[in-house]
Design a protein around this motif. Structure first.
Motif, mmCIF file in Angstrom:
data_model
loop_
_atom_site.group_PDB
_atom_site.id
_atom_site.type_symbol
_atom_site.label_atom_id
_atom_site.label_comp_id
_atom_site.label_asym_id
_atom_site.label_seq_id
_atom_site.Cartn_x
_atom_site.Cartn_y
_atom_site.Cartn_z
ATOM 1 N N LEU A 229 11.258 45.211 15.890
ATOM 2 C CA LEU A 229 12.188 44.089 15.876
ATOM 3 C C LEU A 229 13.037 44.052 17.141
ATOM 4 O O LEU A 229 13.336 42.969 17.674
ATOM 5 C CB LEU A 229 13.076 44.183 14.632
ATOM 6 N N GLU A 230 13.404 45.222 17.651
ATOM 7 C CA GLU A 230 14.220 45.273 18.864
ATOM 8 C C GLU A 230 13.415 44.911 20.109
ATOM 9 O O GLU A 230 13.955 44.342 21.066
ATOM 10 C CB GLU A 230 14.822 46.673 19.028
ATOM 11 N N SER A 231 12.121 45.235 20.099
ATOM 12 C CA SER A 231 11.291 45.009 21.293
ATOM 13 C C SER A 231 10.816 43.573 21.421
ATOM 14 O O SER A 231 10.425 43.143 22.507
ATOM 15 C CB SER A 231 10.064 45.926 21.244
ATOM 16 N N GLY A 232 10.820 42.848 20.316
ATOM 17 C CA GLY A 232 10.287 41.496 20.335
ATOM 18 C C GLY A 232 8.788 41.432 20.092
ATOM 19 O O GLY A 232 8.199 40.341 20.127
ATOM 20 N N ALA A 233 8.148 42.574 19.849
ATOM 21 C CA ALA A 233 6.729 42.557 19.499
ATOM 22 C C ALA A 233 6.560 41.784 18.192
ATOM 23 O O ALA A 233 7.360 41.968 17.259
ATOM 24 C CB ALA A 233 6.203 43.984 19.351
ATOM 25 N N PRO A 234 5.546 40.924 18.074
ATOM 26 C CA PRO A 234 5.408 40.084 16.878
ATOM 27 C C PRO A 234 5.092 40.902 15.619
ATOM 28 O O PRO A 234 4.102 41.631 15.585
ATOM 29 C CB PRO A 234 4.245 39.148 17.226
ATOM 30 N N LEU A 235 5.946 40.791 14.613
ATOM 31 C CA LEU A 235 5.675 41.413 13.321
ATOM 32 C C LEU A 235 4.621 40.568 12.612
ATOM 33 O O LEU A 235 4.837 39.382 12.353
ATOM 34 C CB LEU A 235 6.952 41.495 12.488
ATOM 35 N N ALA A 236 3.477 41.162 12.294
ATOM 36 C CA ALA A 236 2.379 40.417 11.692
ATOM 37 C C ALA A 236 2.481 40.379 10.168
ATOM 38 O O ALA A 236 2.201 39.349 9.550
ATOM 39 C CB ALA A 236 1.039 41.026 12.109
ATOM 40 N N GLN A 237 2.854 41.518 9.553
ATOM 41 C CA GLN A 237 3.053 41.584 8.108
ATOM 42 C C GLN A 237 4.276 42.445 7.831
ATOM 43 O O GLN A 237 4.467 43.487 8.457
ATOM 44 C CB GLN A 237 1.836 42.173 7.393
ATOM 45 N N THR A 238 5.071 42.020 6.867
ATOM 46 C CA THR A 238 6.283 42.747 6.509
ATOM 47 C C THR A 238 5.947 44.069 5.816
ATOM 48 O O THR A 238 4.786 44.336 5.465
ATOM 49 C CB THR A 238 7.148 41.903 5.572
ATOM 50 N N LEU A 239 6.962 44.880 5.601
ATOM 51 C CA LEU A 239 6.782 46.143 4.907
ATOM 52 C C LEU A 239 6.210 45.882 3.512
ATOM 53 O O LEU A 239 6.644 44.968 2.809
ATOM 54 C CB LEU A 239 8.120 46.862 4.791
ATOM 55 N N GLY A 240 5.244 46.695 3.108
ATOM 56 C CA GLY A 240 4.639 46.533 1.795
ATOM 57 C C GLY A 240 3.892 47.782 1.385
ATOM 58 O O GLY A 240 3.859 48.780 2.122
ATOM 59 N N ARG A 241 3.289 47.732 0.182
ATOM 60 C CA ARG A 241 2.511 48.865 -0.316
ATOM 61 C C ARG A 241 1.153 48.370 -0.793
ATOM 62 O O ARG A 241 1.076 47.424 -1.589
ATOM 63 C CB ARG A 241 3.238 49.578 -1.454
ATOM 64 N N HIS A 242 0.092 49.000 -0.309
ATOM 65 C CA HIS A 242 -1.267 48.573 -0.642
ATOM 66 C C HIS A 242 -1.690 49.013 -2.044
ATOM 67 O O HIS A 242 -1.238 50.046 -2.543
ATOM 68 C CB HIS A 242 -2.262 49.123 0.379
ATOM 69 N N THR A 243 -2.576 48.233 -2.641
ATOM 70 C CA THR A 243 -3.085 48.556 -3.968
ATOM 71 C C THR A 243 -4.037 49.741 -3.944
ATOM 72 O O THR A 243 -3.988 50.595 -4.834
ATOM 73 C CB THR A 243 -3.835 47.344 -4.546
ATOM 74 N N ASN A 244 -4.909 49.787 -2.939
ATOM 75 C CA ASN A 244 -5.978 50.787 -3.014
ATOM 76 C C ASN A 244 -5.571 52.165 -2.493
ATOM 77 O O ASN A 244 -5.744 53.170 -3.178
ATOM 78 C CB ASN A 244 -7.248 50.288 -2.321
ATOM 79 N N ASP A 245 -4.997 52.248 -1.292
ATOM 80 C CA ASP A 245 -4.631 53.581 -0.787
ATOM 81 C C ASP A 245 -3.158 53.917 -1.009
ATOM 82 O O ASP A 245 -2.713 55.004 -0.648
ATOM 83 C CB ASP A 245 -4.997 53.731 0.691
ATOM 84 N N GLN A 246 -2.385 52.968 -1.597
ATOM 85 C CA GLN A 246 -0.979 53.200 -1.944
ATOM 86 C C GLN A 246 -0.087 53.407 -0.726
ATOM 87 O O GLN A 246 1.053 53.872 -0.861
ATOM 88 C CB GLN A 246 -0.848 54.412 -2.882
ATOM 89 N N MET A 247 -0.559 53.077 0.454
ATOM 90 C CA MET A 247 0.227 53.317 1.666
ATOM 91 C C MET A 247 1.358 52.305 1.808
ATOM 92 O O MET A 247 1.172 51.113 1.572
ATOM 93 C CB MET A 247 -0.673 53.271 2.898
ATOM 94 N N VAL A 248 2.523 52.802 2.190
ATOM 95 C CA VAL A 248 3.661 51.951 2.546
ATOM 96 C C VAL A 248 3.567 51.711 4.053
ATOM 97 O O VAL A 248 3.556 52.671 4.840
ATOM 98 C CB VAL A 248 4.999 52.619 2.191
ATOM 99 N N SER A 249 3.525 50.439 4.457
ATOM 100 C CA SER A 249 3.259 50.156 5.865
ATOM 101 C C SER A 249 3.723 48.760 6.247
ATOM 102 O O SER A 249 4.045 47.933 5.392
ATOM 103 C CB SER A 249 1.758 50.280 6.153
#
Length: 292
Positions: A229-249
């Motif tokens: 957010l500070e760098s201005g790089a485009p955020l493609a998807q917000t923070l979330g948790r996947h169904t299959n591998d359960q990863m928070v990303s």
């Protein structure tokens, strides 16, 4: 006698300076010694994991998959030979550039250069140190992370990675497309990481949809999101948790247009107890697409 990890990737990028700033200042990767005029980056004790070369493709140019030893590489070569697929031995100059003991290569059914090797160079005398203080990544025996590839010839591509290289199916996410039906995303593992490879059965301008880096601690995902957010790089998807591998990303767009998933906490696969499942949505919560 199968692949044990995604060892490295090579990216051909138009803006090398922007990529260097992105890798070091946003992702927190450690610069590595380079064998040519490009840039290389470390995430663990392996001498390098990501290779950047200047060019117009702005896409994945090659992927290197590791096997355990000479016998495993020989078994892979025999399996490819029986299938009628020619593997070219790596010449001494290529082995020196990659820093591996032995290597063979070919193209997958959609034209991606795939290298299979054993004996990478480790630099355990120079521990990983992030230039911005990131705490490190889950890598080492689990490899770089994962890559998600488009596959316009899905049956042939599945055969290549599953039957010839030895990847095992972890699960499937069925993506609903409304009146157009549904699309099955296939996730494959080669070690305890839930998936090292995912295949999306579509043709697309780029082979690489995203690659994933897994932080060791959850706070590093938060710090990385702040840097995005500070760098201005485009955020493609917000923070979330996947169904299959359960990863928070979350997902951030790279200077080349494809994405990086930056995550923590993915569940592991153990072949003696794992059961293949199907999911009808990719995320439990979050991962909302950015409009930027």
């Amino acid at each position: 006698m199968n692949i044990v990890a995604l060892g490295y990737i090579g990216l051909e990028v138009r803006d090398l300076a922007a990529w260097s700033k992105f890798c070091e200042g946003v992702l927190g990767l450690m610069p590595a010694a380079s064998a040519d005029s490009g840039r290389r980056y470390r995430i663990d004790a392996q001498a390098w994991r990501i290779d950047l070369a200047e060019g117009d493709r702005d896409d994945l140019s090659y992927a290197g998959f590791e096997v355990a030893d000479e016998a495993s590489l020989r078994a892979i070569r025999e399996r490819f030979h029986e299938a009628g697929v020619v593997l070219t031995p790596g010449e001494p100059e290529l082995l020196a550039r990659r820093g591996v003991t032995e290597l063979v290569y070919c193209q997958d059914p959609d034209g991606l250069r795939v290298e299979v090797y054993y004996g990478p160079t480790l630099v355990t005398d120079a521990p990983f140190v992030s230039p911005i203080g990131a705490g490190g990544f889950v890598a080492d025996s689990q490899g770089l992370g994962h890559i998600v590839l488009t596959a316009s010839r899905i049956d042939e591509t599945r055969h290549f990675y599953r039957d010839l290289l030895g990847f095992r199916l972890s699960d499937i996410i069925r993506m609903g497309l409304g009146e157009a039906g549904a699309l099955d995303l296939e996730f494959y593992h080669c070690n305890p990481r839930h998936h090292t490879l995912a295949l999306v059965p579509v043709g697309a301008p780029k082979r690489l949809l995203h690659f994933m880096l897994q932080a060791r601690v959850l706070d590093d995902v938060g710090f990385a999101l702040d840097r995005v957010l500070e760098s201005g790089a485009p955020l493609a998807q917000t923070l979330g948790r996947h169904t299959n591998d359960q990863m928070v990303s979350f997902y951030v767009k790279t200077p080349s247009g494809f994405e990086v998933e930056y995550g923590w906490g993915g569940q592991e696969v153990h072949d003696d107890t794992w059961r293949v499942a199907r999911h009808d949505k990719p995320s439990i919560w979050g991962h909302k697409r950015s409009l930027a």
